[in-house]
Scaffold this motif. Structure first.
Motif, PDB file in Angstrom:
ATOM      1  N   LYS A 267       0.831  -1.212   0.000  1.00 54.19           N
ATOM      2  CA  LYS A 267       0.000   0.000   0.000  1.00 54.19           C
ATOM      3  C   LYS A 267       0.863   1.258   0.000  1.00 54.19           C
ATOM      4  O   LYS A 267       0.667   2.162  -0.826  1.00 54.19           O
ATOM      5  CB  LYS A 267      -0.911  -0.008   1.227  1.00 54.19           C
ATOM      6  N   GLU A 268       1.836   1.322   0.911  1.00 61.41           N
ATOM      7  CA  GLU A 268       2.698   2.497   1.004  1.00 61.41           C
ATOM      8  C   GLU A 268       3.513   2.689  -0.270  1.00 61.41           C
ATOM      9  O   GLU A 268       3.735   3.816  -0.721  1.00 61.41           O
ATOM     10  CB  GLU A 268       3.624   2.371   2.210  1.00 61.41           C
ATOM     11  N   LYS A 269       3.958   1.599  -0.861  1.00 60.31           N
ATOM     12  CA  LYS A 269       4.762   1.684  -2.080  1.00 60.31           C
ATOM     13  C   LYS A 269       3.933   2.201  -3.255  1.00 60.31           C
ATOM     14  O   LYS A 269       4.401   3.008  -4.055  1.00 60.31           O
ATOM     15  CB  LYS A 269       5.351   0.319  -2.402  1.00 60.31           C
ATOM     16  N   VAL A 270       2.698   1.734  -3.366  1.00 62.69           N
ATOM     17  CA  VAL A 270       1.823   2.198  -4.446  1.00 62.69           C
ATOM     18  C   VAL A 270       1.524   3.687  -4.286  1.00 62.69           C
ATOM     19  O   VAL A 270       1.500   4.443  -5.267  1.00 62.69           O
ATOM     20  CB  VAL A 270       0.521   1.374  -4.479  1.00 62.69           C
ATOM     21  N   LEU A 271       1.314   4.133  -3.059  1.00 63.43           N
ATOM     22  CA  LEU A 271       1.049   5.551  -2.819  1.00 63.43           C
ATOM     23  C   LEU A 271       2.265   6.401  -3.205  1.00 63.43           C
ATOM     24  O   LEU A 271       2.122   7.485  -3.766  1.00 63.43           O
ATOM     25  CB  LEU A 271       0.701   5.775  -1.341  1.00 63.43           C
ATOM     26  N   ALA A 272       3.467   5.894  -2.913  1.00 62.24           N
ATOM     27  CA  ALA A 272       4.682   6.622  -3.299  1.00 62.24           C
ATOM     28  C   ALA A 272       4.814   6.702  -4.811  1.00 62.24           C
ATOM     29  O   ALA A 272       5.217   7.731  -5.366  1.00 62.24           O
ATOM     30  CB  ALA A 272       5.906   5.929  -2.693  1.00 62.24           C
ATOM     31  N   ALA A 273       4.475   5.613  -5.500  1.00 58.81           N
ATOM     32  CA  ALA A 273       4.537   5.600  -6.962  1.00 58.81           C
ATOM     33  C   ALA A 273       3.540   6.599  -7.552  1.00 58.81           C
ATOM     34  O   ALA A 273       3.868   7.348  -8.486  1.00 58.81           O
ATOM     35  CB  ALA A 273       4.248   4.196  -7.483  1.00 58.81           C
ATOM     36  N   HIS A 274       2.347   6.627  -7.017  1.00 54.56           N
ATOM     37  CA  HIS A 274       1.320   7.568  -7.490  1.00 54.56           C
ATOM     38  C   HIS A 274       1.775   9.001  -7.283  1.00 54.56           C
ATOM     39  O   HIS A 274       1.611   9.865  -8.158  1.00 54.56           O
ATOM     40  CB  HIS A 274       0.010   7.308  -6.740  1.00 54.56           C
ATOM     41  N   ARG A 275       2.372   9.288  -6.135  1.00 53.14           N
ATOM     42  CA  ARG A 275       2.866  10.630  -5.830  1.00 53.14           C
ATOM     43  C   ARG A 275       3.970  11.043  -6.788  1.00 53.14           C
ATOM     44  O   ARG A 275       4.083  12.219  -7.160  1.00 53.14           O
ATOM     45  CB  ARG A 275       3.376  10.645  -4.391  1.00 53.14           C
ATOM     46  N   GLY A 276       4.802  10.081  -7.209  1.00 46.85           N
ATOM     47  CA  GLY A 276       5.923  10.386  -8.074  1.00 46.85           C
ATOM     48  C   GLY A 276       5.606  10.372  -9.556  1.00 46.85           C
ATOM     49  O   GLY A 276       6.516  10.527 -10.381  1.00 46.85           O
ATOM     50  N   GLY A 277       4.344  10.172  -9.929  1.00 46.12           N
ATOM     51  CA  GLY A 277       3.958  10.209 -11.335  1.00 46.12           C
ATOM     52  C   GLY A 277       4.119   8.896 -12.074  1.00 46.12           C
ATOM     53  O   GLY A 277       4.107   8.859 -13.307  1.00 46.12           O
ATOM     54  N   ILE A 278       4.260   7.790 -11.344  1.00 47.66           N
ATOM     55  CA  ILE A 278       4.361   6.464 -11.963  1.00 47.66           C
ATOM     56  C   ILE A 278       2.972   5.974 -12.354  1.00 47.66           C
ATOM     57  O   ILE A 278       2.019   6.095 -11.591  1.00 47.66           O
ATOM     58  CB  ILE A 278       5.013   5.460 -10.986  1.00 47.66           C
ATOM     59  N   LYS A 279       2.862   5.402 -13.557  1.00 49.55           N
ATOM     60  CA  LYS A 279       1.567   4.933 -14.055  1.00 49.55           C
ATOM     61  C   LYS A 279       1.397   3.419 -13.967  1.00 49.55           C
ATOM     62  O   LYS A 279       0.274   2.921 -13.896  1.00 49.55           O
ATOM     63  CB  LYS A 279       1.382   5.366 -15.517  1.00 49.55           C
ATOM     64  N   THR A 280       2.513   2.676 -13.984  1.00 48.90           N
ATOM     65  CA  THR A 280       2.452   1.208 -14.002  1.00 48.90           C
ATOM     66  C   THR A 280       3.379   0.648 -12.933  1.00 48.90           C
ATOM     67  O   THR A 280       4.513   1.130 -12.769  1.00 48.90           O
ATOM     68  CB  THR A 280       2.869   0.655 -15.377  1.00 48.90           C
ATOM     69  N   GLY A 301      -5.636   5.722 -11.079  1.00 49.98           N
ATOM     70  CA  GLY A 301      -4.534   6.257 -11.874  1.00 49.98           C
ATOM     71  C   GLY A 301      -3.339   5.340 -11.978  1.00 49.98           C
ATOM     72  O   GLY A 301      -2.291   5.736 -12.494  1.00 49.98           O
ATOM     73  N   ILE A 302      -3.441   4.104 -11.455  1.00 50.64           N
ATOM     74  CA  ILE A 302      -2.323   3.173 -11.429  1.00 50.64           C
ATOM     75  C   ILE A 302      -2.731   1.843 -12.058  1.00 50.64           C
ATOM     76  O   ILE A 302      -3.835   1.348 -11.839  1.00 50.64           O
ATOM     77  CB  ILE A 302      -1.857   2.916  -9.983  1.00 50.64           C
ATOM     78  N   THR A 303      -1.839   1.259 -12.861  1.00 51.78           N
ATOM     79  CA  THR A 303      -2.046  -0.083 -13.400  1.00 51.78           C
ATOM     80  C   THR A 303      -1.100  -1.043 -12.697  1.00 51.78           C
ATOM     81  O   THR A 303       0.127  -0.856 -12.738  1.00 51.78           O
ATOM     82  CB  THR A 303      -1.772  -0.117 -14.913  1.00 51.78           C
ATOM     83  N   LEU A 304      -1.660  -2.044 -12.021  1.00 55.33           N
ATOM     84  CA  LEU A 304      -0.853  -3.036 -11.313  1.00 55.33           C
ATOM     85  C   LEU A 304      -0.734  -4.290 -12.172  1.00 55.33           C
ATOM     86  O   LEU A 304      -1.747  -4.857 -12.587  1.00 55.33           O
ATOM     87  CB  LEU A 304      -1.483  -3.385  -9.962  1.00 55.33           C
ATOM     88  N   ILE A 305       0.491  -4.712 -12.435  1.00 54.39           N
ATOM     89  CA  ILE A 305       0.734  -5.921 -13.215  1.00 54.39           C
ATOM     90  C   ILE A 305       1.379  -6.954 -12.290  1.00 54.39           C
ATOM     91  O   ILE A 305       2.435  -6.709 -11.709  1.00 54.39           O
ATOM     92  CB  ILE A 305       1.663  -5.637 -14.411  1.00 54.39           C
ATOM     93  N   GLN A 306       0.725  -8.103 -12.165  1.00 55.90           N
ATOM     94  CA  GLN A 306       1.221  -9.151 -11.276  1.00 55.90           C
ATOM     95  C   GLN A 306       2.151 -10.085 -12.050  1.00 55.90           C
ATOM     96  O   GLN A 306       1.807 -10.544 -13.138  1.00 55.90           O
ATOM     97  CB  GLN A 306       0.048  -9.936 -10.687  1.00 55.90           C
ATOM     98  N   VAL A 307       3.322 -10.348 -11.483  1.00 50.49           N
ATOM     99  CA  VAL A 307       4.324 -11.175 -12.154  1.00 50.49           C
ATOM    100  C   VAL A 307       4.771 -12.298 -11.219  1.00 50.49           C
ATOM    101  O   VAL A 307       4.736 -12.158  -9.993  1.00 50.49           O
ATOM    102  CB  VAL A 307       5.538 -10.334 -12.588  1.00 50.49           C
TER     103      VAL A 307
END
Length: 363
Positions: A267-280, A301-307
């Motif tokens: 959760k915290e990592k996704v929020l940091a990515a969103h704040r920094g302008g990351i889309k995927t 605003g975020i696309t999560l790809i599971q690998v």
């Protein structure tokens, strides 16, 4: 206080708080029930400030509601550039500082004056910004990957840089990394070596190069296994000269076989990515259960790809014209001439029999 008398504690429940568990002795932890409470998200901090903190500081500093207006952008600017915390204690202090200075302006001009504080005027009230936060790269770059890290204060973007130079198989890791992250770097290199032929590299490529892995902001200690796939992606990019997408970040632990293992703090990592302008975001498939903790407005605003495997990570992360063909022998061939030179024939010189020499600089 020492009472020097018997006291019945049989029905007393002790509740203690701590910012981290590291400094609590292990025997004491074993006797406690640990409840982990995550820090507030930016959106939660914004609403707490608007509904409670600002009103409290207005009254404490003798201001009427019509005397001061603090925009959402200003509050967000305080959260990002003037505080770095899991709670809102310092946020309240900064708002109190603004209210005191506005109160002085009101007294000097007119009791009915209206002062608007915007993001552009924060410097006037709070001075030079104290902190910065990571942002996405502007263009795809070779050997530069964006990872995601968890800290006590929330999530952060983690930039990983790899450069390749002619040498004799030396691996240098810099950036004040902990033992676990250094081991992740070595595991990433072992994975790349095991996939050398598939990536278009000859099997002995590492004998003729030196690899330098660097994670900027060396003053900040960094550790944990979740940067494994980020390190491996940066290594493959540097060796094959394939750029990495600048709008993409990733998190996941890597094994020697290339499996992607689950991590914590999604959760915290996704929020940091969103704040920094990351889309995927590339994330371990085993963390799918944690997606429901992410706020719905962030997910829009975020696309999560599971690998599940490192090969999937490379197909999504690298800028490739034909991702499937990249893994067919020779298609990922590097344009670094010294990587394609044949192995010297005859007796090896001293040191050639060693696969990799690791030297770590923690400066």
């Amino acid at each position: 206080h020492y009472l020097d008398c018997d006291y019945d504690l049989s029905k007393v429940l002790f509740i203690t708080t701590a910012n981290t568990l590291d400094r609590i002795p292990r025997p004491l932890q074993d006797r406690m029930e640990v409840i982990r409470i995550p820090g507030y998200t930016e959106l939660e901090k914004l609403n707490i400030a608007k509904k409670y903190l600002l009103k409290k500081q207005q009254e404490a500093n003798g201001l009427w509601p019509e005397n001061i207006e603090v925009s959402d952008g200003a509050i967000q600017g305080i959260i990002r550039h003037y505080t770095r915390e899991a709670g809102v204690r310092n946020l309240e202090r900064e708002l109190a500082s603004i209210c005191r200075k506005v109160a002085v302006e009101v007294v000097k001009t007119d009791r009915n004056a209206h002062v608007k504080v915007s993001s552009s005027s924060l410097g006037k009230y709070l001075g030079v910004p104290k902190f910065r936060y990571g942002t996405a790269e502007t263009v795809p770059q070779v050997g530069v990957a964006t990872g995601l890290a968890w800290t006590e204060l929330g999530g952060e973007l983690l930039s990983v840089e790899v450069t390749i130079v002619p040498g004799r198989g030396k691996l240098t890791i810099t950036g004040q990394l902990g033992d676990v992250m250094q081991e992740s770097a070595q595991a990433a290199l072992s994975y790349v070596r095991s996939r050398a032929e598939v990536l278009g590299l000859d099997r002995g490529f590492y004998h003729r190069i030196d690899i330098h892995i660097h994670i900027p902001e060396g003053a900040i200690p960094k550790d944990g296994p979740s940067a494994g796939i980020t390190l491996a992606t940066a290594l493959v990019s540097a060796l094959t000269r394939s750029p990495i997408r600048n709008d993409l970040a990733m998190t996941g632990e890597i094994t020697l076989r290339g499996r992607v293992l689950p991590i914590g703090g999604l959760k915290e990592k996704v929020l940091a990515a969103h704040r920094g302008g990351i889309k995927t975001i590339l994330m371990p498939k085993d963390n799918a259960k944690d997606i429901e903790e992410i706020p719905p407005q962030i997910m829009k605003g975020i696309t999560l790809i599971q690998v599940e495997h490192m090969d999937e990570v490379l197909k999504h992360a690298l800028v490739l014209t034909d991702p499937d063909a990249f893994f067919k022998s020779g298609k990922g061939e590097s344009d670094l001439a010294f990587l394609r030179e044949p192995e010297p024939k005859g007796r090896m010189t001293p040191g050639d029999e060693e696969d990799t020499t690791v030297s770590t600089n923690l400066s």
